[in-house]
Each structure stands twice: as structure tokens, then as C-alpha cells.
Design a protein around this motif. Structure first.
Motif, PDB file in Angstrom:
ATOM      1  N   MET A   1      12.390 -47.128  24.580  1.00 12.50           N
ATOM      2  CA  MET A   1      12.552 -45.813  25.177  1.00 12.50           C
ATOM      3  C   MET A   1      13.893 -45.224  24.727  1.00 12.50           C
ATOM      4  N   THR A   2      13.866 -43.988  24.308  1.00 13.87           N
ATOM      5  CA  THR A   2      15.098 -43.317  23.913  1.00 13.87           C
ATOM      6  C   THR A   2      15.480 -42.293  24.972  1.00 13.87           C
ATOM      7  N   GLY A   3      16.759 -41.921  24.980  1.00 13.18           N
ATOM      8  CA  GLY A   3      17.235 -40.917  25.916  1.00 13.18           C
ATOM      9  C   GLY A   3      16.597 -39.572  25.610  1.00 13.18           C
ATOM     10  N   SER A   4      16.480 -38.750  26.638  1.00 17.34           N
ATOM     11  CA  SER A   4      15.893 -37.431  26.422  1.00 17.34           C
ATOM     12  C   SER A   4      16.496 -36.414  27.378  1.00 17.34           C
ATOM     13  N   ILE A   5      16.582 -35.210  26.875  1.00 16.14           N
ATOM     14  CA  ILE A   5      17.016 -34.080  27.689  1.00 16.14           C
ATOM     15  C   ILE A   5      15.734 -33.357  28.050  1.00 16.14           C
ATOM     16  N   GLU A   6      15.227 -33.642  29.237  1.00 19.78           N
ATOM     17  CA  GLU A   6      13.897 -33.175  29.590  1.00 19.78           C
ATOM     18  C   GLU A   6      13.870 -31.753  30.105  1.00 19.78           C
ATOM     19  N   GLN A   7      14.980 -31.312  30.606  1.00 19.89           N
ATOM     20  CA  GLN A   7      14.954 -29.997  31.209  1.00 19.89           C
ATOM     21  C   GLN A   7      16.312 -29.349  31.059  1.00 19.89           C
ATOM     22  N   GLY A   8      16.316 -28.133  30.641  1.00 15.28           N
ATOM     23  CA  GLY A   8      17.520 -27.326  30.619  1.00 15.28           C
ATOM     24  C   GLY A   8      17.133 -25.965  31.158  1.00 15.28           C
ATOM     25  N   ALA A   9      17.892 -25.450  32.088  1.00 14.68           N
ATOM     26  CA  ALA A   9      17.560 -24.156  32.677  1.00 14.68           C
ATOM     27  C   ALA A   9      18.834 -23.375  32.906  1.00 14.68           C
ATOM     28  N   SER A  10      18.716 -22.076  32.754  1.00 15.56           N
ATOM     29  CA  SER A  10      19.852 -21.195  32.945  1.00 15.56           C
ATOM     30  C   SER A  10      19.453 -20.112  33.933  1.00 15.56           C
ATOM     31  N   GLN A  11      20.340 -19.867  34.891  1.00 13.57           N
ATOM     32  CA  GLN A  11      20.112 -18.811  35.874  1.00 13.57           C
ATOM     33  C   GLN A  11      21.349 -17.942  35.945  1.00 13.57           C
ATOM     34  N   VAL A  12      21.154 -16.679  36.308  1.00 11.04           N
ATOM     35  CA  VAL A  12      22.270 -15.771  36.514  1.00 11.04           C
ATOM     36  C   VAL A  12      22.105 -15.136  37.885  1.00 11.04           C
ATOM     37  N   HIS A  13      23.157 -15.228  38.688  1.00 10.98           N
ATOM     38  CA  HIS A  13      23.195 -14.596  40.003  1.00 10.98           C
ATOM     39  C   HIS A  13      24.423 -13.704  40.031  1.00 10.98           C
ATOM     40  N   GLY A  14      24.220 -12.400  39.824  1.00 14.35           N
ATOM     41  CA  GLY A  14      25.364 -11.503  39.708  1.00 14.35           C
ATOM     42  C   GLY A  14      26.150 -11.869  38.470  1.00 14.35           C
ATOM     43  N   SER A  15      27.428 -12.195  38.636  1.00 13.24           N
ATOM     44  CA  SER A  15      28.253 -12.607  37.495  1.00 13.24           C
ATOM     45  C   SER A  15      28.365 -14.123  37.385  1.00 13.24           C
ATOM     46  N   THR A  16      27.637 -14.850  38.222  1.00 18.05           N
ATOM     47  CA  THR A  16      27.673 -16.317  38.199  1.00 18.05           C
ATOM     48  C   THR A  16      26.517 -16.863  37.370  1.00 18.05           C
ATOM     49  N   HIS A  17      26.852 -17.703  36.402  1.00 21.60           N
ATOM     50  CA  HIS A  17      25.857 -18.381  35.580  1.00 21.60           C
ATOM     51  C   HIS A  17      25.737 -19.818  36.079  1.00 21.60           C
ATOM     52  N   ILE A  18      24.512 -20.320  36.105  1.00 21.09           N
ATOM     53  CA  ILE A  18      24.272 -21.702  36.522  1.00 21.09           C
ATOM     54  C   ILE A  18      23.372 -22.360  35.483  1.00 21.09           C
ATOM     55  N   LEU A  19      23.881 -23.434  34.893  1.00 18.14           N
ATOM     56  CA  LEU A  19      23.103 -24.227  33.951  1.00 18.14           C
ATOM     57  C   LEU A  19      22.713 -25.533  34.629  1.00 18.14           C
ATOM     58  N   HIS A  20      21.456 -25.920  34.496  1.00 17.06           N
ATOM     59  CA  HIS A  20      20.962 -27.185  35.050  1.00 17.06           C
ATOM     60  C   HIS A  20      20.336 -28.004  33.927  1.00 17.06           C
ATOM     61  N   PHE A  21      20.590 -29.306  33.952  1.00 14.43           N
ATOM     62  CA  PHE A  21      19.943 -30.216  33.014  1.00 14.43           C
ATOM     63  C   PHE A  21      19.489 -31.463  33.739  1.00 14.43           C
ATOM     64  N   LEU A  22      18.382 -32.017  33.277  1.00 12.33           N
ATOM     65  CA  LEU A  22      17.898 -33.321  33.697  1.00 12.33           C
ATOM     66  C   LEU A  22      17.865 -34.177  32.434  1.00 12.33           C
ATOM     67  N   VAL A  23      18.678 -35.231  32.425  1.00 17.58           N
ATOM     68  CA  VAL A  23      18.805 -36.074  31.239  1.00 17.58           C
ATOM     69  C   VAL A  23      18.379 -37.490  31.616  1.00 17.58           C
ATOM     70  N   ARG A  24      17.377 -38.009  30.919  1.00 20.90           N
ATOM     71  CA  ARG A  24      16.929 -39.391  31.131  1.00 20.90           C
ATOM     72  C   ARG A  24      17.630 -40.290  30.122  1.00 20.90           C
ATOM     73  N   ILE A  25      18.239 -41.352  30.645  1.00 19.97           N
ATOM     74  CA  ILE A  25      19.039 -42.243  29.801  1.00 19.97           C
ATOM     75  C   ILE A  25      18.554 -43.676  30.019  1.00 19.97           C
ATOM     76  N   PRO A  26      18.080 -44.339  28.970  1.00 20.72           N
ATOM     77  CA  PRO A  26      17.575 -45.703  29.129  1.00 20.72           C
ATOM     78  C   PRO A  26      18.699 -46.738  29.166  1.00 20.72           C
ATOM     79  N   ARG A  27      19.630 -46.508  30.051  1.00 13.35           N
ATOM     80  CA  ARG A  27      20.744 -47.428  30.297  1.00 13.35           C
ATOM     81  C   ARG A  27      20.984 -47.466  31.801  1.00 13.35           C
ATOM     82  N   PRO A  28      21.403 -48.611  32.329  1.00 14.67           N
ATOM     83  CA  PRO A  28      21.656 -48.703  33.777  1.00 14.67           C
ATOM     84  C   PRO A  28      22.833 -47.828  34.202  1.00 14.67           C
TER      85      PRO A  28
END
Length: 132
Positions: A1-28
Motif C-alpha cells: 500500500m502506498t500513501g495517498s492524498i485522497e481528498q483536497g478541498a478548498s472553501q472560501v468564507h468571506g475573506s477566509t480561505h480554508i483548505l482541507h486534506f485527507l492523507v492516508r499514510i501506510p506508516r504507524p
């Protein structure tokens, strides 16, 4: 299994930017945590660290982002850095079985200084650094 960036999302609320990521890493979690919470770990994939006091309220200075404070610290799980000029970066690590981890990342900021593509590239460097 290799690591993966499964989700990246960007939102804007007024002048505030919010970036979200879900990263799966096959390491403890024990292997991944130092990469998010120590100067050596952060320097390996993200940016040089001039100051990092690993505790709630501790000082932090990230070379590319400036100075700020540690605004959340739950050893082995949550590191959150709130930078004076670059917003809030939150690394929330979760166990996925015995040998893998999930990183839930949020960057909340004002302005246009960061992009989803820049963070995706950083996480790809982190996955490569971990040999995942």
C-alpha cells in the motif's frame, strides 16, 4: 500500500480561505507524528523551523510562514500552529489499523498566499520522505 492524498478541498468564507486534506499514510502514527511535530520532521518536507516549543501556548516560527503560537497540542495526535500572518495550520493524526495513519489537515488563512496545489505537493514530499 502506498500513501495517498485522497481528498483536497478548498472553501472560501468571506475573506477566509480554508483548505482541507485527507492523507492516508501506510506508516504507524508513531512514525508519522515526529514528521508533523518536530523541527527535523517539518524541515524534511515542509519548511525550515527556527523555533518550536512543543506544548500548548509554545512559540513557533516557520521560515516560510513567520511566527506564531502552538494553539493545540495533543501528543501523538494533534499539532496546531496559528501563525501571525499565515493563519492556522492543524494536523490531526488518526490510527488506521496497526500499520497505517490518516492525516486530517486544515489550513485556514486570509488572502491568497496558499493553494491546494502547493499543499498537495508538500504532502507528496511528506509521503516520499516517509517511504510510504
Amino acid at each position: 500500500m502506498t500513501g495517498s492524498i485522497e481528498q483536497g478541498a478548498s472553501q472560501v468564507h468571506g475573506s477566509t480561505h480554508i483548505l482541507h486534506f485527507l492523507v492516508r499514510i501506510p506508516r504507524p502514527m508513531e512514525t508519522v507524528w515526529p514528521v508533523l511535530s518536530t523541527p527535523e520532521g517539518l524541515e524534511a518536507w515542509f519548511t525550515s523551523v527556527d523555533v518550536l516549543e512543543p506544548r500548548l501556548g509554545g512559540a513557533v516560527t516557520l521560515r516560510d510562514l513567520g511566527a506564531g503560537r502552538v494553539t493545540a497540542w495533543d501528543v501523538d495526535r494533534v499539532a496546531e500552529y496559528t501563525m501571525d500572518d499565515a493563519g492556522r495550520l492543524r494536523f490531526h493524526l488518526e490510527r488506521e489499523g496497526d500499520d497505517a495513519s490518516i492525516l486530517r489537515f486544515t489550513h485556514e488563512f486570509q488572502g491568497e498566499q496558499e493553494t491546494e496545489a502547493r499543499w498537495r505537493a508538500r504532502f507528496e514530499r511528506m509521503i516520499a520522505f516517509l517511504g510510504a
